[in-house]
Design an enzyme around this catalytic site. Structure first.
Site, PDB file in Angstrom:
ATOM      1  CD  GLN A  84      -2.401  -1.424   2.515  1.00 54.75           C
ATOM      2  OE1 GLN A  84      -1.619  -1.835   3.648  1.00 54.75           O
ATOM      3  NE2 GLN A  84      -3.674  -1.663   2.557  1.00 54.75           N
ATOM      4  CG  HIS A  95       9.025   2.214   7.114  1.00 50.60           C
ATOM      5  ND1 HIS A  95       9.719   1.953   8.463  1.00 50.60           N
ATOM      6  CD2 HIS A  95       9.968   1.792   6.300  1.00 50.60           C
ATOM      7  CE1 HIS A  95      10.999   1.477   8.181  1.00 50.60           C
ATOM      8  NE2 HIS A  95      10.898   1.322   6.902  1.00 50.60           N
ATOM      9  CG  HIS A  97       4.815  -1.861   5.431  1.00 54.36           C
ATOM     10  ND1 HIS A  97       4.556  -0.476   5.506  1.00 54.36           N
ATOM     11  CD2 HIS A  97       3.647  -2.541   5.778  1.00 54.36           C
ATOM     12  CE1 HIS A  97       3.191  -0.639   6.008  1.00 54.36           C
ATOM     13  NE2 HIS A  97       2.738  -1.747   5.905  1.00 54.36           N
ATOM     14  CG  HIS A  99       0.752  -6.318   4.498  1.00 51.54           C
ATOM     15  ND1 HIS A  99       0.393  -6.441   5.790  1.00 51.54           N
ATOM     16  CD2 HIS A  99       0.672  -5.046   4.165  1.00 51.54           C
ATOM     17  CE1 HIS A  99       0.231  -5.083   6.298  1.00 51.54           C
ATOM     18  NE2 HIS A  99       0.555  -4.239   5.363  1.00 51.54           N
TER      19      HIS A  99
END
Length: 166
Positions: A84, A95, A97, A99
């Site tokens: 996202q 930050h 990242h 998933h």
């Protein structure tokens, strides 16, 4: 070293299971499915476009390495890998990242239902401060530090050698 920063929130090393010079992986505070983990960068940057070429390359290598190990360890037949990138895409921790969710047939009635569930897992950051209410995540209780540390310890064994100083 005592831990890493995930956005503005400190993450203890006990919750980290993979470390490289520019990237790292951690267990999830409110996993959507067993084995739901995150892969991120050491440098706190909000957007994919903000990464250096070296960070982007290592992030993808780490994502591939961790994804393969997690899928095998949890006996999954597939993976959902989600990014996202920005607030309007559902990012609540500024930050970058990814998933990683190990998937199996029938784990969601409709495969796309996984995305609101990911949004819900993002709704509270590791320190427990409520960020938003995009989806009902009250059914998934936050895990204890002990539970998260135990999962991280198990996942560390998948990567040799485990180094905290990488």
């Amino acid at each position: 070293m005592t831990g890493f920063a995930f956005g503005k929130w400190p993450i203890p090393l006990s919750e980290v299971f993979f470390v490289r010079p520019l990237t790292w992986a951690l267990v999830n505070y409110k996993p959507v499915v067993p084995g739901h983990v995150l892969v991120t960068t050491r440098r706190v940057v909000a957007h994919l476009a903000d990464l250096t070429d070296e960070e982007a390359q290592e992030l993808m290598t780490t994502l591939r390495t961790v994804s393969h190990a997690v899928q095998k360890h949890y006996g999954a037949t597939a993976l959902t890998v989600s990014l996202q990138d920005g607030v309007h895409a559902g990012q609540t921790v500024p930050h970058i990242h990814f998933h990683i969710l190990p998937r199996r047939a029938g784990d969601f009635g409709n495969n796309d239902d996984v995305y609101p569930a990911i949004d819900a897992s993002e709704a509270e950051h590791p320190a427990g401060e409520k960020k938003s209410v995009r989806a009902d995540n009250e059914e998934r209780k936050p895990r204890t530090e002990e539970d998260m540390a135990a999962e991280a310890e198990t996942l560390r064994t998948l990567f040799s050698p485990w180094r905290q100083d990488a």
